[in-house]
Design a protein around this motif. Structure first.
Motif, PDB file in Angstrom:
ATOM      1  N   ASP A  43       0.873  -1.173   0.000  1.00 31.03           N
ATOM      2  CA  ASP A  43       0.000   0.000   0.000  1.00 31.03           C
ATOM      3  C   ASP A  43       0.912   1.225   0.000  1.00 31.03           C
ATOM      4  OD1 ASP A  43      -1.683   2.104   0.478  1.00 31.03           O
ATOM      5  OD2 ASP A  43      -2.707   1.202   2.186  1.00 31.03           O
ATOM      6  N   GLU A  46       0.731   4.152   2.435  1.00 31.47           N
ATOM      7  CA  GLU A  46       1.240   3.978   3.794  1.00 31.47           C
ATOM      8  C   GLU A  46       2.765   3.858   3.822  1.00 31.47           C
ATOM      9  OE1 GLU A  46      -0.081   4.140   6.667  1.00 31.47           O
ATOM     10  OE2 GLU A  46      -2.231   4.081   6.304  1.00 31.47           O
ATOM     11  N   ARG A 236      -9.215   1.090   3.363  1.00 29.94           N
ATOM     12  CA  ARG A 236      -8.287   1.335   2.262  1.00 29.94           C
ATOM     13  C   ARG A 236      -8.922   0.881   0.950  1.00 29.94           C
ATOM     14  NH1 ARG A 236      -6.444  -2.966   5.348  1.00 29.94           N
ATOM     15  NH2 ARG A 236      -6.023  -4.925   4.236  1.00 29.94           N
ATOM     16  N   ASP A 237      -8.474   1.490  -0.128  1.00 30.94           N
ATOM     17  CA  ASP A 237      -8.960   1.128  -1.469  1.00 30.94           C
ATOM     18  C   ASP A 237     -10.475   1.206  -1.572  1.00 30.94           C
ATOM     19  OD1 ASP A 237      -6.339   0.637  -2.215  1.00 30.94           O
ATOM     20  OD2 ASP A 237      -6.449  -1.488  -1.693  1.00 30.94           O
ATOM     21  N   ARG A 276      -9.085   8.637   3.899  1.00 26.00           N
ATOM     22  CA  ARG A 276      -9.507   7.393   3.258  1.00 26.00           C
ATOM     23  C   ARG A 276     -11.008   7.237   3.461  1.00 26.00           C
ATOM     24  NH1 ARG A 276      -5.157   2.586   4.371  1.00 26.00           N
ATOM     25  NH2 ARG A 276      -3.358   3.543   3.339  1.00 26.00           N
TER      26      ARG A 276
END
Length: 406
Positions: A43, A46, A236-237, A276
């Protein structure tokens, strides 16, 4: 099959630098530590951007190359990622760099072997018993590698399991395309229609929107049965990955109140990596929001359309506003409830919102469907490995399973 340890299968095992890599916002390299390794993929949001000189310093003992693996040995123990083709990744803190020996092990096979649920349990068990669970480099070297087959079978197994990852990667590309298209459409909508700016605080005060930060749990309130605690790292994502090990006992549910997830909640991370966003999908397990997150619920869809508001939360417009308020000191970036209430959402007429929101809802549903398919593919992949290793299913039979699933 021979009893082996990890050291037998690697040409080199090298510990990371025991210090934080200096940040370079314009650097073309990355120091990948354990926060950037969740889900066994890198990621980059991060990871720490670093300069070429820092990269050279951090990789002086061993320069990572394609085929190498990075193993997290603390906080948390277990995640494994592959060095990308760009070879621009240096080991971050609390990691170990593994260089598989191609004469005895297939690097792809070793990756799947180490991320399998059984091996992950073994890694965690080996790390238990300390205040902060961790593995020393010596622990990593002697990690038992039971059931590793001969090299030709490793190649065959890696090919089979790789087919699942190829499909997962294709789905991730489709998800990224859907998000990009949604963003382009939303930006055009903002430019095409006049919209008054309304603060989120005003929407809350008029009963249109509900928002809140997470529940501050006490250690004495932890326990099961009860909902899992959702951390910022689990968002995330544009998805939620509730995989933490802490739960709040149902005995304290009345104290938690509204801070328990509901389908359709919009979730925003407010500490560390601020901004996020994810939508709570239907059928997701119930979670308790932590203080690192903030949740939003629409109460009056005749004023604010869900699809429209979800698109705004994922837009550059919101990101730009957060970038202004998140840097208050030398501490890690964060936003508080006052900051969030001050955010100004552009709200055109409800008919315009619904028109745009209809497309955005469809995009969200598509993203959630593809994400669910990826979860199923990863699960099937992980179930196949022990069956293949134990000889309970042959490679040819596994290939047929892949054809049916993929």
């Amino acid at each position: 099959m021979t009893r082996l340890i990890l050291d037998n299968l690697c040409s080199v095992i090298v510990d990371c630098a025991h210090k934080t890599a200096p940040l370079d916002e314009f650097g073309g390299y990355f120091a990948v530590g354990t926060p950037a390794m969740r889900g066994n993929v890198i990621d980059y949001s991060e990871a720490r951007r670093i300069s070429k000189s820092t990269f050279d310093d951090w990789t002086a003992r061993l320069r990572p190359r394609v085929g190498d693996l990075l193993l997290a040995r603390e906080a948390p123990v277990g995640p494994v990622v592959r060095i990308p083709p760009a070879e621009n990744v240096a080991p971050g803190q609390r990691t170990v760099l593994l260089r598989p020996n191609p004469s005895v092990v297939d690097s792809r096979f070793l990756y799947y072997y180490l991320i399998s649920p059984e091996r992950q349990r073994e890694l965690l068990a080996k790390a238990s018993g300390s205040t902060v669970p961790h593995l020393n480099v010596a622990d990593v070297r002697i990690f038992p590698m039971s059931g590793v087959p001969h090299l030709s079978k490793q190649h065959a197994i890696a090919d089979v399991l790789g087919a699942f990852d190829d499909k997962i990667a294709a789905n991730k590309h489709a998800i990224a395309s859907a998000r990009e298209l949604s963003d382009v459409r939303f930006r055009r909508a903002l430019q095409s229609y006049p919209a008054r700016r309304t603060t989120l605080g005003e929407l809350v005060d008029h009963g249109v929107l509900g928002l809140g930060d997470g529940y501050r749990t006490k250690r004495s309130e932890h326990g099961t049965p009860g909902p899992r605690i959702l951390r910022a790292a689990d968002v995330r994502d544009f998805r939620i990955f509730p995989d933490g090990a802490e739960y709040v006992s149902n005995d304290y549910r009345t104290r938690i109140g509204a801070k328990v997830s509901r389908s359709g909640d919009i979730v925003l991370t407010t500490k560390g990596t601020v901004g996020r966003v994810a939508i709570v999908p239907a059928r997701m397990e119930e979670v308790v929001y932590s203080p690192q997150t903030c949740y939003f619920r629409i109460f009056k869809e005749d004023v604010v359309d869900f699809g429209y508001l979800a698109a705004w939360f994922n837009s550059r417009d919101l990101a730009d506003q957060l970038a202004i308020v998140m840097h208050k000191s030398d501490m890690a970036p964060y936003v508080n409830l006052q900051d969030i209430r001050s955010l100004r959402a552009p709200l055109p007429e409800i008919s315009v919102q619904r028109d745009e929101g209809s497309f955005q809802r469809s995009a969200i549903e598509s993203i959630h469907a593809l994400s669910s398919e990826n979860d199923a593919l990863a699960g099937a992949r992980d179930e196949l490995l022990p069956l293949l290793l134990a000889g309970r299913i042959g490679v040819r039979d596994a290939e047929k399973v892949v054809e049916e699933v993929v």
